[in-house]
Design a protein around this motif. Sequence first.
Motif, PDB file in Angstrom:
ATOM      1  N   PRO A 125       2.598 -27.580  -1.145  1.00 19.07           N
ATOM      2  CA  PRO A 125       3.663 -28.318  -0.881  1.00 19.07           C
ATOM      3  C   PRO A 125       4.485 -28.791  -2.247  1.00 19.07           C
ATOM      4  CG  PRO A 125       1.963 -29.031   0.434  1.00 19.07           C
ATOM      5  CD  PRO A 125       1.456 -28.125  -0.350  1.00 19.07           C
ATOM      6  N   ALA A 126       3.441 -28.833  -3.274  1.00 23.09           N
ATOM      7  CA  ALA A 126       3.838 -29.461  -4.646  1.00 23.09           C
ATOM      8  C   ALA A 126       4.445 -28.033  -5.467  1.00 23.09           C
ATOM      9  CB  ALA A 126       2.782 -29.925  -5.454  1.00 23.09           C
ATOM     10  N   VAL A 127       4.113 -27.004  -5.316  1.00 24.63           N
ATOM     11  CA  VAL A 127       4.443 -25.707  -5.877  1.00 24.63           C
ATOM     12  C   VAL A 127       5.939 -25.138  -5.223  1.00 24.63           C
ATOM     13  CG1 VAL A 127       4.232 -23.232  -6.070  1.00 24.63           C
ATOM     14  CG2 VAL A 127       2.312 -24.781  -6.346  1.00 24.63           C
ATOM     15  N   LEU A 128       5.813 -25.489  -3.968  1.00 25.39           N
ATOM     16  CA  LEU A 128       7.470 -24.937  -3.278  1.00 25.39           C
ATOM     17  C   LEU A 128       8.238 -26.030  -3.258  1.00 25.39           C
ATOM     18  CD1 LEU A 128       6.050 -22.881  -0.347  1.00 25.39           C
ATOM     19  CD2 LEU A 128       6.721 -22.112  -2.392  1.00 25.39           C
ATOM     20  N   GLU A 129       7.827 -27.174  -3.701  1.00 29.89           N
ATOM     21  CA  GLU A 129       8.703 -28.668  -3.504  1.00 29.89           C
ATOM     22  C   GLU A 129       9.291 -28.909  -2.565  1.00 29.89           C
ATOM     23  OE1 GLU A 129      11.261 -29.154  -7.238  1.00 29.89           O
ATOM     24  OE2 GLU A 129      10.828 -27.337  -7.909  1.00 29.89           O
ATOM     25  N   LEU A 130       8.507 -29.050  -1.477  1.00 32.17           N
ATOM     26  CA  LEU A 130       8.726 -29.050  -0.097  1.00 32.17           C
ATOM     27  C   LEU A 130       8.999 -30.607   0.139  1.00 32.17           C
ATOM     28  CD1 LEU A 130       5.923 -27.109   2.122  1.00 32.17           C
ATOM     29  CD2 LEU A 130       8.170 -26.459   1.423  1.00 32.17           C
ATOM     30  N   PRO A 131       9.792 -30.986   1.363  1.00 38.52           N
ATOM     31  CA  PRO A 131      10.079 -32.461   1.495  1.00 38.52           C
ATOM     32  C   PRO A 131       8.988 -33.251   1.469  1.00 38.52           C
ATOM     33  CG  PRO A 131      11.207 -31.074   2.782  1.00 38.52           C
ATOM     34  CD  PRO A 131      10.475 -30.152   2.244  1.00 38.52           C
ATOM     35  N   TYR A 132       8.864 -34.702   1.108  1.00 35.72           N
ATOM     36  CA  TYR A 132       7.713 -35.458   1.212  1.00 35.72           C
ATOM     37  C   TYR A 132       7.025 -35.700   2.643  1.00 35.72           C
ATOM     38  CZ  TYR A 132       5.124 -39.777   0.964  1.00 35.72           C
ATOM     39  OH  TYR A 132       4.301 -40.864   0.860  1.00 35.72           O
ATOM     40  N   ALA A 133       7.890 -35.721   3.560  1.00 29.23           N
ATOM     41  CA  ALA A 133       7.210 -35.787   5.016  1.00 29.23           C
ATOM     42  C   ALA A 133       6.576 -34.361   5.061  1.00 29.23           C
ATOM     43  CB  ALA A 133       8.283 -36.034   5.889  1.00 29.23           C
ATOM     44  N   ALA A 134       7.138 -33.148   4.918  1.00 30.17           N
ATOM     45  CA  ALA A 134       6.553 -31.908   5.151  1.00 30.17           C
ATOM     46  C   ALA A 134       5.250 -31.785   4.425  1.00 30.17           C
ATOM     47  CB  ALA A 134       7.307 -30.669   4.823  1.00 30.17           C
ATOM     48  N   GLY A 135       4.901 -32.196   3.228  1.00 30.68           N
ATOM     49  CA  GLY A 135       3.802 -32.239   2.428  1.00 30.68           C
ATOM     50  C   GLY A 135       2.828 -33.160   3.267  1.00 30.68           C
ATOM     51  N   LEU A 136       3.140 -34.336   3.542  1.00 32.35           N
ATOM     52  CA  LEU A 136       2.155 -35.161   4.266  1.00 32.35           C
ATOM     53  C   LEU A 136       1.671 -34.410   5.521  1.00 32.35           C
ATOM     54  CD1 LEU A 136       3.700 -38.723   3.818  1.00 32.35           C
ATOM     55  CD2 LEU A 136       1.795 -37.743   2.607  1.00 32.35           C
ATOM     56  N   LEU A 137       2.480 -34.051   6.268  1.00 34.97           N
ATOM     57  CA  LEU A 137       2.192 -33.122   7.673  1.00 34.97           C
ATOM     58  C   LEU A 137       1.138 -32.003   7.277  1.00 34.97           C
ATOM     59  CD1 LEU A 137       2.553 -32.830  10.525  1.00 34.97           C
ATOM     60  CD2 LEU A 137       4.395 -31.559  10.119  1.00 34.97           C
ATOM     61  N   LEU A 138       1.522 -31.407   6.052  1.00 37.35           N
ATOM     62  CA  LEU A 138       0.859 -30.266   6.025  1.00 37.35           C
ATOM     63  C   LEU A 138      -0.784 -30.469   5.271  1.00 37.35           C
ATOM     64  CD1 LEU A 138       0.167 -27.029   5.482  1.00 37.35           C
ATOM     65  CD2 LEU A 138       1.101 -27.372   3.299  1.00 37.35           C
ATOM     66  N   LEU A 139      -0.915 -31.525   4.709  1.00 41.64           N
ATOM     67  CA  LEU A 139      -2.008 -32.094   4.343  1.00 41.64           C
ATOM     68  C   LEU A 139      -2.950 -32.663   5.551  1.00 41.64           C
ATOM     69  CD1 LEU A 139      -1.324 -34.006   1.063  1.00 41.64           C
ATOM     70  CD2 LEU A 139      -2.482 -31.829   1.279  1.00 41.64           C
ATOM     71  N   GLY A 140      -2.339 -33.456   6.418  1.00 43.39           N
ATOM     72  CA  GLY A 140      -2.686 -33.682   7.721  1.00 43.39           C
ATOM     73  C   GLY A 140      -3.321 -32.930   8.468  1.00 43.39           C
ATOM     74  N   VAL A 141      -2.578 -31.724   8.506  1.00 41.75           N
ATOM     75  CA  VAL A 141      -3.181 -30.622   9.245  1.00 41.75           C
ATOM     76  C   VAL A 141      -4.289 -29.710   8.872  1.00 41.75           C
ATOM     77  CG1 VAL A 141      -2.493 -27.999  10.056  1.00 41.75           C
ATOM     78  CG2 VAL A 141      -0.741 -30.104  10.419  1.00 41.75           C
ATOM     79  N   VAL A 142      -4.269 -29.723   7.269  1.00 38.18           N
ATOM     80  CA  VAL A 142      -5.378 -29.340   6.797  1.00 38.18           C
ATOM     81  C   VAL A 142      -6.794 -30.135   6.778  1.00 38.18           C
ATOM     82  CG1 VAL A 142      -6.537 -28.720   4.380  1.00 38.18           C
ATOM     83  CG2 VAL A 142      -4.251 -28.000   5.051  1.00 38.18           C
ATOM     84  N   THR A 143      -6.514 -31.722   6.980  1.00 34.65           N
ATOM     85  CA  THR A 143      -7.661 -32.409   7.250  1.00 34.65           C
ATOM     86  C   THR A 143      -8.122 -32.200   8.807  1.00 34.65           C
ATOM     87  OG1 THR A 143      -6.782 -33.905   5.909  1.00 34.65           O
ATOM     88  CG2 THR A 143      -8.413 -34.722   7.043  1.00 34.65           C
TER      89      THR A 143
END
Length: 793
Positions: free
Chosen positions: A447-465
């Motif tokens: 998410p940080a590399v692709l500069e995704l939106p803030y909410a999308a980054g949170l969602l991706l980290l939640g999916v990984v968890t």
Amino acid sequence: MTHLPPPAEELRLLDAELRQLDARRSQLLTRRAWLIAALQQTQQSRPWASAQPPVTAAPRPETAAPSVQNVLLVLGGVLLTLAAAVFTLVSWGQMGIAGRALVLGAVTLATLAAPVALLKRGLRSTAEAVAGLGLALTVLDAYALHAAALSGTDGTGYAAAASAVLAAAWSAYGLLPVMSALRLPLPSALAAAQFPLLLSALAADAGPYTITAALLVTAGLDAVAVARLTAGAVRITAVVGACGMGGWGVLAAGWLSLTAGGPGAASRAGALLLLAAAIALGAAWRGPGIGHALGLAMTAGLLVVAALGGVARSGLPSQWAVPAHLAVGVALLAVVRAGRLPDAIRTGFAWASGAVQALAVLWTLPVVAVVLLGPAGWLGRVWRGAPADARTAVLVEAPWPPGAVMAPVVLVGVAAVLALAVRAQVWRSRARLGALGLLWATALVLPAVLELPYAAGLLLLGVVTAAALYACGVTASAAQVTALVLALVTAAGLTLVSLASQSATLAVLSGLTVLFAAASWRSGAAPFTAPAALVYAAALASASGAAADWPAARTALLVLLVPAAAAVLAARLGSSRATVPVEAVGAALGLFAVALAVTDPPMLALVLALCGVIAAGTALRAERRPVGYAATALFVLAAWVRLAAWDVGTPEAYTLPVTVPALLVGGLRRRRDPRASSWTAYGPGLAATLLPGLVAAWADPHWTRPLLLGGAALLVTLLGARHHLGAPLVLGGSVLALLTLHELAPYVVQVTGALPRWAPPALAGLLLLALGATYEQRIRDVRRVREALGRMD
């Protein structure tokens, strides 16, 4: 039963025994006299035996004879060489051309021919020393020739030619049949052969590429010599030369590759590195040792990666440098699949590929560290507003590493190699765990590399968890531990990132509480996931109170719901491995709630009382009975805090809540164990009220407190005397006596003031006389009192 013969028979037996003893004594005395005579004759026949000095061991020499000989020969050769050098450099100009040639030629030829005669006489060490002197004289001859006849020639070019001639001459000298026993000429020739190519390149004013090529070609010739020679001084010299010249050549070629300004220069530097790789590979192929072959093959593989990666780097953007080298390193695995190569070379190439991949992963660590640790800056900026994108969310105070855009590519590439290329059964499971960790790191930084939106980054980290927690339930052993660690780390990072926004914090904490609670259901990771769920639930309660603008003391009531739930959950878990971690986290969260309420005494008293209720509920379980003591202490603290909040200054209000439960507990203990001492059962409880009350009564000018305290002390004393209990009797009687003394003191003072001045001394004297006259009786009375108290419980 012992049979005793008649006296006459017994006397006869004794006489027979004595006669046998006398006969044996006569034989022994005769033998003794003969031995003495034999010894005397022996000493008279060898009168020198006594005068012979004792044999002593010869002292061990500190140095062996060959070692001393070698030292002397080396010193002599060095001195002669120095003398020859002085002669050549200083005295050369005092002689003509013929004299110079005659002297140097005669001395050199005589010195070089002398080892033949010495070897025939078996003087090998002396021959070695003389041969070394002769080789040194040839160097002086070469210098003399340049100084006398060829002074106009270039010094570097002449040195290159002279080193080549000397190497050839020394080789021919050492290969002569009569000189085959000498070990010095051939290694010296090989040492001299290291310089012709390098000096020739320097003499021709060649560029760095040519000089580097000269170094590498020399190293290649040394490698050929190593492959053809057997073990000995010559081979050792060749190995040293190959390593030294090759090392300098590789360093020079690597520097040229790093500083290359374009594809052409990078290609030339790459060609030099490939030449070095070919030399190392050839040495590994022909080398006799497996260990050396493995190291050389690994070196060759790394040189190939450096060569091709440097060429690719010169034509690509800077951020592609590491992926280019990684691609070449992965391509080395194709050589590992080739079945025609020796096993040592294939293993070396595999290790080289692994080293390149490890370095590439190491290059991505700054990016992963920024993504994991960067959000910690939100701890000082909670709920300042949602950032624009995921990169801004992690770059609170840390800078963005250069070239971080290619970090996911590198991580995915290495993960693919670990998952697909490693087929050995021993390493396969470990490789898959490593691939899982690399894919997790990729999802973390993406998410940080692709500069995704803030909410999308949170969602991706939640999916990984969530995925990591699911893996905890379907895997075992090392895989389960790895998934659990990844889940905990990802959840911590997600929590830190969510602190930027209030709504994100509440949503993330709610989701994490649910995820970890669900993962604790019938999972082997419950001892870790259940406490984590409780921690996130407490954080959610705190965040909810802060979002509602509640004070911290009021928020403590919300937090207390989590310890209560932990107590209920621990009771349901029973003997599970998660019981103790859940109880420990619940206790810690209870202390956290107390810390939140510490600024508001009334609320703190309520929180302490609720904590006491939770502890008392826990103490109902048979295996947690000792928690009842903690519950009692919490109730007492709650009462004290409430009294302090009401500004109550009466000490009995604080001590009676301690005395009553203590006396009840002591009574229960005496009922269970009648042999328990009254001091253990009732002493602490009585002292908690009587002693502070006595101190307060002494300072109280009113009569109410002394009266009530005196009545209580009298009652305690009577109960102690009635039931033969030492602690109530002594404590109650002591407090009653001291309180009576305090109350009667003013009247005693008044009576003393009304008496004549001689009365007090007279009364004191009478008292002392009475005590002295009845001293022994008083001592007996004290002993009886002590014994009576000792007989009490």
